[in-house]
Design a protein around this motif. Structure first.
Motif, PDB file in Angstrom:
ATOM      1  N   GLY A 187       2.246  -6.379  13.168  1.00 40.24           N
ATOM      2  CA  GLY A 187       1.295  -6.230  12.412  1.00 40.24           C
ATOM      3  C   GLY A 187       1.207  -5.251  10.958  1.00 40.24           C
ATOM      4  N   LEU A 188       2.502  -6.163  10.288  1.00 41.85           N
ATOM      5  CA  LEU A 188       2.787  -5.584   9.125  1.00 41.85           C
ATOM      6  C   LEU A 188       3.400  -6.567   8.308  1.00 41.85           C
ATOM      7  N   GLN A 189       3.436  -6.842   6.968  1.00 41.20           N
ATOM      8  CA  GLN A 189       3.599  -7.760   6.281  1.00 41.20           C
ATOM      9  C   GLN A 189       4.614  -6.918   5.242  1.00 41.20           C
ATOM     10  N   CYS A 190       3.592  -6.569   4.280  1.00 43.41           N
ATOM     11  CA  CYS A 190       4.254  -6.073   3.152  1.00 43.41           C
ATOM     12  C   CYS A 190       4.309  -4.663   3.323  1.00 43.41           C
ATOM     13  N   GLY A 191       3.785  -3.966   3.637  1.00 44.74           N
ATOM     14  CA  GLY A 191       3.474  -2.562   4.940  1.00 44.74           C
ATOM     15  C   GLY A 191       2.329  -1.835   3.488  1.00 44.74           C
ATOM     16  N   TYR A 192       1.788  -2.593   2.869  1.00 45.95           N
ATOM     17  CA  TYR A 192       1.445  -1.222   1.270  1.00 45.95           C
ATOM     18  C   TYR A 192       0.360  -0.344   2.387  1.00 45.95           C
TER      19      TYR A 192
END
Length: 169
Positions: free
Chosen positions: A102-107
């Motif tokens: 559920g995240l990619q860059c995490g920002y």
């Protein structure tokens, strides 16, 4: 040193009582990050559009860029730093974001987790549409939301003691 009057504030942040003096114009997001060194809530837009700064305040999710620190006087605040279980293991939501990618860059992730946390307290078994509506104030520029929705469904199932059944696509 500023000539602007400093106002005393007291609040409980992640279970710890804090007392500081702040300028009346200090936004809660800046107070958390700069005065308390709580950097999980991110500064994204400072206009309330992105939700990267979402925290829990007195049981409600709020965007910390829209609240002055003085408005949080005597409040109970929870940030993503307090989401892990007492033994240090990942919470159901954190685990869901990890397991369901559920995240990619995490920002956006800290704000998304905090919004989902309050959403699941309000509605322990939300439908996909209710999840999408519930997180609609939090923007993600990377994932397309599908895996974020799955992560929240995963967490809801785990918190409800049921097995997560991924919908057929």
């Amino acid at each position: 040193m500023s000539d602007i009057e400093q106002i005393p504030v007291t609040m409980t942040v992640n279970g710890k009582k804090v007392q500081r003096f702040v300028e009346p114009r200090t936004l809660l997001i800046h107070f958390l990050r700069e005065d308390l060194d709580i950097t999980g809530p991110h500064i994204g837009c400072e206009t309330s559009h992105c939700g990267a700064c979402t925290i829990e305040m007195n049981g409600m999710s709020v965007k910390a860029c829209t609240v002055f620190a003085v408005q949080a006087n005597n409040a109970e605040l929870t940030t993503v730093e307090a989401m892990a279980n007492a033994d240090g293991t990942l919470s159901a939501l954190q685990e869901g974001f990890r397991q369901m990618h559920g995240l990619q860059c995490g920002y956006c992730t800290p704000g998304m987790i905090m919004r989902a946390h309050v959403l699941l307290k309000e509605n322990p078994n939300p439908t996909e549409d209710e999840i999408r509506m519930g997180i609609s104030g939090n923007l993600c520029r990377c994932t397309g939301y599908q895996n974020i929705v799955k992560a929240i469904q995963y967490a809801a199932a785990k918190l409800n003691g049921t097995e997560f059944q991924e919908a057929a696509e």
